[in-house]
Structure formats: structure tokens, C-alpha cells
Design a protein around this motif. Sequence first.
Motif, short mmCIF file in Angstrom:
data_model
loop_
_atom_site.label_atom_id
_atom_site.label_comp_id
_atom_site.label_asym_id
_atom_site.label_seq_id
_atom_site.Cartn_x
_atom_site.Cartn_y
_atom_site.Cartn_z
N THR A 32 0.83 -1.19 0.00
CA THR A 32 0.00 0.00 0.00
C THR A 32 0.87 1.25 0.00
O THR A 32 1.94 1.26 0.61
CB THR A 32 -0.94 0.03 1.22
OG1 THR A 32 -1.70 -1.17 1.25
CG2 THR A 32 -1.89 1.22 1.15
N THR A 33 0.43 2.30 -0.66
CA THR A 33 1.21 3.54 -0.77
C THR A 33 0.99 4.42 0.45
O THR A 33 0.13 5.31 0.45
CB THR A 33 0.83 4.31 -2.05
OG1 THR A 33 -0.58 4.55 -2.06
CG2 THR A 33 1.21 3.50 -3.29
N TYR A 34 1.79 4.21 1.48
CA TYR A 34 1.69 4.98 2.72
C TYR A 34 2.65 6.15 2.73
O TYR A 34 3.86 5.97 2.61
CB TYR A 34 1.98 4.09 3.93
CG TYR A 34 0.86 3.17 4.31
CD1 TYR A 34 -0.25 3.64 4.99
CD2 TYR A 34 0.92 1.82 3.99
CE1 TYR A 34 -1.29 2.80 5.34
CE2 TYR A 34 -0.12 0.96 4.34
CZ TYR A 34 -1.22 1.46 5.02
OH TYR A 34 -2.25 0.62 5.37
N ALA A 35 2.11 7.35 2.88
CA ALA A 35 2.93 8.50 3.22
C ALA A 35 3.28 8.42 4.70
O ALA A 35 2.49 7.91 5.50
CB ALA A 35 2.19 9.80 2.92
N VAL A 95 8.12 15.38 22.58
CA VAL A 95 7.91 13.99 22.22
C VAL A 95 7.67 13.94 20.72
O VAL A 95 6.82 14.67 20.20
CB VAL A 95 6.73 13.37 22.97
CG1 VAL A 95 6.48 11.94 22.50
CG2 VAL A 95 6.99 13.38 24.47
N TYR A 96 8.41 13.11 20.03
CA TYR A 96 8.31 13.00 18.58
C TYR A 96 7.54 11.74 18.20
O TYR A 96 7.80 10.65 18.72
CB TYR A 96 9.70 12.97 17.94
CG TYR A 96 10.33 14.34 17.88
CD1 TYR A 96 10.47 15.01 16.66
CD2 TYR A 96 10.78 14.97 19.04
CE1 TYR A 96 11.04 16.28 16.61
CE2 TYR A 96 11.34 16.23 18.99
CZ TYR A 96 11.47 16.88 17.78
OH TYR A 96 12.04 18.14 17.73
N TYR A 97 6.58 11.90 17.28
CA TYR A 97 5.73 10.80 16.83
C TYR A 97 5.86 10.60 15.33
O TYR A 97 5.97 11.57 14.58
CB TYR A 97 4.26 11.11 17.12
CG TYR A 97 3.91 11.30 18.57
CD1 TYR A 97 3.47 10.24 19.34
CD2 TYR A 97 3.99 12.56 19.16
CE1 TYR A 97 3.14 10.42 20.67
CE2 TYR A 97 3.66 12.75 20.50
CZ TYR A 97 3.23 11.67 21.24
OH TYR A 97 2.89 11.85 22.56
N CYS A 98 5.82 9.37 14.89
CA CYS A 98 5.68 9.10 13.47
C CYS A 98 4.26 8.66 13.19
O CYS A 98 3.56 8.17 14.07
CB CYS A 98 6.70 8.06 12.96
SG CYS A 98 6.48 6.39 13.59
N ALA A 99 3.83 8.85 11.95
CA ALA A 99 2.46 8.54 11.57
C ALA A 99 2.42 8.08 10.12
O ALA A 99 3.30 8.42 9.33
CB ALA A 99 1.56 9.77 11.76
N ALA A 100 1.39 7.32 9.78
CA ALA A 100 1.24 6.78 8.43
C ALA A 100 -0.14 7.10 7.87
O ALA A 100 -1.13 7.12 8.61
CB ALA A 100 1.47 5.27 8.42
N SER A 103 -1.82 7.34 1.21
CA SER A 103 -1.92 8.52 0.37
C SER A 103 -0.76 8.56 -0.61
O SER A 103 0.35 8.14 -0.29
CB SER A 103 -1.92 9.80 1.21
OG SER A 103 -1.87 10.96 0.40
N VAL A 104 -1.02 9.08 -1.81
CA VAL A 104 0.05 9.30 -2.78
C VAL A 104 0.68 10.68 -2.60
O VAL A 104 1.71 10.97 -3.20
CB VAL A 104 -0.45 9.15 -4.23
CG1 VAL A 104 -0.94 7.74 -4.47
CG2 VAL A 104 -1.56 10.15 -4.53
N GLY A 105 0.06 11.53 -1.77
CA GLY A 105 0.56 12.86 -1.49
C GLY A 105 1.37 12.91 -0.21
O GLY A 105 1.87 11.90 0.28
N VAL A 106 1.49 14.12 0.35
CA VAL A 106 2.26 14.34 1.57
C VAL A 106 1.39 15.13 2.55
O VAL A 106 1.47 16.36 2.60
CB VAL A 106 3.58 15.09 1.29
CG1 VAL A 106 4.44 15.13 2.54
CG2 VAL A 106 4.34 14.43 0.15
N GLU A 112 -5.20 13.98 9.17
CA GLU A 112 -5.09 13.25 7.91
C GLU A 112 -4.44 11.88 8.07
O GLU A 112 -4.54 11.05 7.16
CB GLU A 112 -4.30 14.06 6.89
CG GLU A 112 -4.97 15.36 6.47
CD GLU A 112 -4.13 16.15 5.49
OE1 GLU A 112 -4.34 16.00 4.27
OE2 GLU A 112 -3.24 16.91 5.94
N TYR A 113 -3.79 11.64 9.18
CA TYR A 113 -3.06 10.39 9.38
C TYR A 113 -3.89 9.35 10.11
O TYR A 113 -4.67 9.68 11.02
CB TYR A 113 -1.75 10.65 10.12
CG TYR A 113 -0.71 11.29 9.22
CD1 TYR A 113 0.21 10.50 8.54
CD2 TYR A 113 -0.67 12.67 9.04
CE1 TYR A 113 1.14 11.07 7.69
CE2 TYR A 113 0.26 13.25 8.19
CZ TYR A 113 1.17 12.45 7.52
OH TYR A 113 2.10 13.01 6.68
#
Length: 126
Positions: A32-35, A95-100, A103-106, A112-113
Amino acid sequence: QVQLVESGGGLVQAGGSLRLSCAASGRTFSTTTYAMGWFRQAPGKEREFVGAVSWSGAATLYTDSVKGRFTISRDNAKRIVYLQMNILKPEDTAVYYCAAKDSVGVPTTPREYDYWGQGTQVTVSS
């Protein structure tokens, strides 16, 4: 479904560097195309966009306060997204978080995540 785990946070002096990692898992991630985005949140503050990278790694976007200092990259084969942080400042403490996001965009806003990691603490001393 996607699971995300951040690592690499810690204590560093102003002017130093850290590299955060976000490891992704789940059987749909590789097909899957995950930004992927990075956000940060200081005590009593709103969650703030830091930067994001498109699914292919070809496009990146950063908030003005980190441009020229932070770099996002991804290794889809290893399913890891990195946040290289250089010339760190005390105001980067959060505190730093990552998210997925599928989406084909940014995307640049938290709403949006779809998936989030647990966060990792970054503290920059003066």
C-alpha cells in the motif's frame, strides 16, 4: 492495518544531532502507498507538524522551523522511516511521533493520518 514504533530519542546538547527511526509492520504496509509523517508535541502545546515523506520517498515537506536542519528519508525494503535532526536547539525539545497515511501525497495535519507510533522523547539542553 499498520503498527509503528519510534526509537532513537534521548538527551543531547544544543548544536548536536540525533537520528530517530520509525519501524513499520503489518501485512498491508508493503503493498500500500503509505505516506509517512513526523510530528512533535511539547508539554501543554498542540501537536506540531515537523515533516513528511511520500510513499516513494521522492517528495518531502518540512515546517519552516526545521528546514535545513532536519531530513526525512525512508527505506521501504526495511520498512523504516528516519528523521535526521542536526543543529538541535532547546526549542526542539518534545515527544516525537511518526504517523502513516494511505496517500500518494504528503499530508501535513494530524487529522489526515490513520496510524501513530507511541512517541519518543527528545530533550535538547543548553
